[in-house]
Design a protein around this motif. Structure first.
Motif, PDB file in Angstrom:
ATOM      1  N   ASP A  41       0.815  -1.213   0.000  1.00 19.93           N
ATOM      2  CA  ASP A  41       0.000   0.000   0.000  1.00 19.93           C
ATOM      3  C   ASP A  41       0.853   1.270   0.000  1.00 19.93           C
ATOM      4  O   ASP A  41       0.378   2.344  -0.344  1.00 19.93           O
ATOM      5  CB  ASP A  41      -0.922  -0.023   1.226  1.00 19.93           C
ATOM      6  N   SER A  47      -2.541   0.954  -9.377  1.00 22.64           N
ATOM      7  CA  SER A  47      -3.560   0.094  -8.765  1.00 22.64           C
ATOM      8  C   SER A  47      -2.941  -1.256  -8.426  1.00 22.64           C
ATOM      9  O   SER A  47      -1.864  -1.597  -8.901  1.00 22.64           O
ATOM     10  CB  SER A  47      -4.748  -0.119  -9.713  1.00 22.64           C
ATOM     11  N   LEU A  71     -12.373  -9.499  -0.304  1.00 24.64           N
ATOM     12  CA  LEU A  71     -12.323  -8.139  -0.858  1.00 24.64           C
ATOM     13  C   LEU A  71     -12.422  -7.087   0.251  1.00 24.64           C
ATOM     14  O   LEU A  71     -11.659  -6.122   0.275  1.00 24.64           O
ATOM     15  CB  LEU A  71     -13.450  -7.952  -1.888  1.00 24.64           C
ATOM     16  N   ARG A  72     -13.348  -7.295   1.171  1.00 26.42           N
ATOM     17  CA  ARG A  72     -13.508  -6.301   2.252  1.00 26.42           C
ATOM     18  C   ARG A  72     -12.239  -6.192   3.086  1.00 26.42           C
ATOM     19  O   ARG A  72     -11.826  -5.089   3.460  1.00 26.42           O
ATOM     20  CB  ARG A  72     -14.698  -6.686   3.148  1.00 26.42           C
ATOM     21  N   ARG A  75      -9.588  -4.397   1.131  1.00 23.06           N
ATOM     22  CA  ARG A  75      -9.908  -2.960   1.103  1.00 23.06           C
ATOM     23  C   ARG A  75      -9.402  -2.266   2.377  1.00 23.06           C
ATOM     24  O   ARG A  75      -8.780  -1.221   2.334  1.00 23.06           O
ATOM     25  CB  ARG A  75     -11.420  -2.777   0.947  1.00 23.06           C
ATOM     26  N   LYS A  76      -9.660  -2.906   3.531  1.00 19.08           N
ATOM     27  CA  LYS A  76      -9.220  -2.335   4.811  1.00 19.08           C
ATOM     28  C   LYS A  76      -7.709  -2.292   4.905  1.00 19.08           C
ATOM     29  O   LYS A  76      -7.136  -1.352   5.452  1.00 19.08           O
ATOM     30  CB  LYS A  76      -9.742  -3.193   5.972  1.00 19.08           C
ATOM     31  N   LYS A  82      -5.677   2.099  -5.244  1.00 16.39           N
ATOM     32  CA  LYS A  82      -6.885   1.707  -5.969  1.00 16.39           C
ATOM     33  C   LYS A  82      -6.867   0.187  -6.194  1.00 16.39           C
ATOM     34  O   LYS A  82      -5.847  -0.388  -6.568  1.00 16.39           O
ATOM     35  CB  LYS A  82      -6.961   2.420  -7.327  1.00 16.39           C
ATOM     36  N   LEU A  83      -8.005  -0.432  -5.934  1.00 16.34           N
ATOM     37  CA  LEU A  83      -8.116  -1.884  -6.121  1.00 16.34           C
ATOM     38  C   LEU A  83      -8.815  -2.161  -7.451  1.00 16.34           C
ATOM     39  O   LEU A  83      -9.813  -1.533  -7.786  1.00 16.34           O
ATOM     40  CB  LEU A  83      -8.901  -2.520  -4.968  1.00 16.34           C
ATOM     41  N   ASN A 113     -18.109  -3.095  -1.935  1.00 12.65           N
ATOM     42  CA  ASN A 113     -17.216  -3.858  -1.060  1.00 12.65           C
ATOM     43  C   ASN A 113     -15.752  -3.459  -1.211  1.00 12.65           C
ATOM     44  O   ASN A 113     -14.896  -4.011  -0.520  1.00 12.65           O
ATOM     45  CB  ASN A 113     -17.383  -5.355  -1.301  1.00 12.65           C
ATOM     46  N   GLY A 114     -15.454  -2.529  -2.132  1.00  7.64           N
ATOM     47  CA  GLY A 114     -14.088  -2.010  -2.148  1.00  7.64           C
ATOM     48  C   GLY A 114     -13.372  -1.861  -3.473  1.00  7.64           C
ATOM     49  O   GLY A 114     -12.256  -1.353  -3.517  1.00  7.64           O
ATOM     50  N   ILE A 115     -13.988  -2.293  -4.564  1.00  3.61           N
ATOM     51  CA  ILE A 115     -13.296  -2.172  -5.864  1.00  3.61           C
ATOM     52  C   ILE A 115     -13.386  -0.736  -6.397  1.00  3.61           C
ATOM     53  O   ILE A 115     -14.426  -0.083  -6.300  1.00  3.61           O
ATOM     54  CB  ILE A 115     -13.910  -3.177  -6.883  1.00  3.61           C
ATOM     55  N   ASP A 116     -12.267  -0.250  -6.967  1.00  2.00           N
ATOM     56  CA  ASP A 116     -12.243   1.077  -7.589  1.00  2.00           C
ATOM     57  C   ASP A 116     -12.326   1.001  -9.112  1.00  2.00           C
ATOM     58  O   ASP A 116     -12.977   1.808  -9.748  1.00  2.00           O
ATOM     59  CB  ASP A 116     -10.931   1.806  -7.244  1.00  2.00           C
TER      60      ASP A 116
END
Ligand code: CO
Length: 479
Positions: A41, A47, A71-72, A75-76, A82-83, A113-116
């Motif tokens: 990160d 991405s 995924l969640r 994301r955290k 960017k995912l 749920n977190g995708i960009d």
């Protein structure tokens, strides 16, 4: 040749998705990802590709993991990057066409749920199969990366892809991807194609290739010179062969040039140290067959993508016919020509690959067809790029008037309400309904395991793939 751009080249790292999908049958676990997330990160990638493709199925089928939970938690663990996910147009992540409302619900839930960024492709490059996913991704605030499945055939020349890119830009693509899943695009052709694309469309160009044929690094260097905006690479422990070229090598190559990525090699080395242990584990458990690391110049002749090579090896192993490997490789282009030159990417790669295996193992060409193979010949996946061999179509029992010519999804009634009703008893959320709709054979077993009483652990340590254990690990890691 000269650099046609002076902007830093941007990088998408595929270590969490395509790298292990291509090299290790998609078997990397969330527990193997989380410990590296903090350093990943901090690198400053454009991405991280981490979801979609085959990961969704593999999570439930092999790893006892809930893909949505994965995924969640990613994301955290990756708040600054960017995912990105890979999405097969109207097939979503499955192998058939879904109704528009299912596509819409899946885009919505992926983004929630977190995708960009959603990279949307269609195996046949039938843009009618991308329209709904593009519309829905935009509607829920995602970035649309519309992808062109790259291939070479009498139909697929440079002008074809330039025309297609223009069309995708007009459909609303925020980024256009050249998706070269088989590493067929050669370095000089990459320079020429990227140059033309940059002259023709105004959105960023993202190039995706593999190193199957050993040209991947050169392809990226030439594309960088021609002004490509973003490329896909993988950290070195799971790079090369059927996977992407190594991130570190390209970053080092461009240091001090007009396209310097400005990414930190020391941080990459820290992340790579972690993934080296993961790669070793995948090798030890047999998920990573060292064969996929070889440079395979046969791909340049047979146009067989990386993931397909490893599938082919295991399909033939199961049938005890590994001796037929090269016969099947030679049969694939013949089947492809008969089917109107579909690019070889999921699901057409599986369809053409399985048909070629059957043609060889049964000892007679087109003696049998799979359901999917017939569906493709009937036009259920969309328009095939070239003319189909009508005698093969006739052998499959399909009359010319049975061939579908409209957008295939126009024939489908809304399905979400039906799925909700069908899975009322076992689905705990809308996400579960989508898992069940896409993988009706696999998801019920997984959900029964996830929601059922657990056997008391036999050892003091709970199994790694227990969602509670993974969550605990995440909490420990963050703490
Ligand atoms: Co790929």
């Amino acid at each position: 040749m000269e650099f046609l751009s002076n902007k830093p080249l941007q990088i998408t790292d595929t270590i969490l998705r395509d790298a292990h999908q291509s090299q290790a049958a998609t078997r990397m676990r969330l527990a193997d990802m989380l410990p590296a997330c903090e350093v990943l990160d901090s690198i400053g990638y454009w991405s991280l590709e981490c979801w979609g493709g085959a990961t969704f199925d593999a999570c439930m089928r092999f790893l006892n993991e809930d893909p949505w939970e994965r995924l969640r938690l990613l994301r955290k663990a990756l708040p600054h990057t960017k995912l990105q996910m890979l999405f097969r147009g109207q097939n979503i992540l499955g192998y058939k066409h879904y109704a528009d409302d299912v596509v819409d619900a899946f885009c919505r839930k992926s983004i929630e749920n977190g995708i960009d960024i959603i990279r949307i492709f269609d195996a046949l490059n039938d843009v009618r199969n991308l329209e709904q996913a593009i519309r829905s991704t935009k509607k829920y605030g995602g970035i649309v990366e519309a992808a062109m499945s790259y291939t070479i055939s009498p139909i697929h020349d440079e002008a074809y892809f330039v025309r297609l890119a223009k069309e995708l830009e007009q459909l609303g693509a925020d980024v256009i991807c050249v998706k070269d899943m088989a590493n067929l695009l050669l370095p000089m052709d990459a320079y020429s194609l990227v140059k033309k694309l940059k002259e023709t469309v105004s959105v960023p160009i993202h190039l995706h290739t593999h190193n199957t044929t050993g040209t991947g690094d050169m392809v990226y260097l030439m594309a960088a010179m021609a002004g490509v905006d973003i490329v896909d690479t993988a950290l070195s422990p799971l790079a090369n062969g059927t996977s992407q070229p190594a991130t570190e090598s390209l970053v080092a190559t461009l240091q001090g040039t007009a396209r310097d990525t400005r990414l930190d090699l020391t941080k990459m080395s820290e992340a790579a140290a972690h993934f080296r242990t993961v790669a070793k584990k995948l090798k030890d458990e047999g998920s990573l067959d060292p064969k996929v690391l070889n440079v395979d110049t046969n791909t340049l002749l047979y146009q067989v993508p990386g993931g397909m090579l490893s599938n082919l090896i295991s399909q033939l192993k199961q049938a005890g016919r590994e001796d037929k490997y090269y016969d099947v490789l030679a049969e694939i282009p013949r089947v492809r020509a008969d089917y109107g030159y579909p690019p070889l990417v999921t699901p057409s790669s599986q369809i053409v690959g399985s048909q070629a295996v059957m043609n060889i193992i049964s000892g007679e060409r087109y003696k049998t067809f799979t359901k999917e193979s017939k569906a493709m010949l009937r036009g259920e996946y969309g328009k095939l790029p070239g003319a189909v061999n009508e005698s093969v179509r006739a052998k499959a029992g399909i009359a010319p008037e049975e061939v579908i010519t409209c957008r295939p999804a126009d024939l489908l009634e809304p399905e979400v309400a039906k799925y909700r009703e069908e899975f009322r008893e076992i689905a705990k959320s809308d996400e579960d309904v989508l898992s069940l709709a896409l993988f009706p054979q696999v998801a019920p077993k997984f959900l029964a395991w996830r929601d059922g009483p657990k056997e008391p652990p036999k050892t003091a340590e709970p199994p790694k793939d227990d969602p509670a254990a993974v969550r605990k690990l995440y909490v420990e890691y963050k703490g």
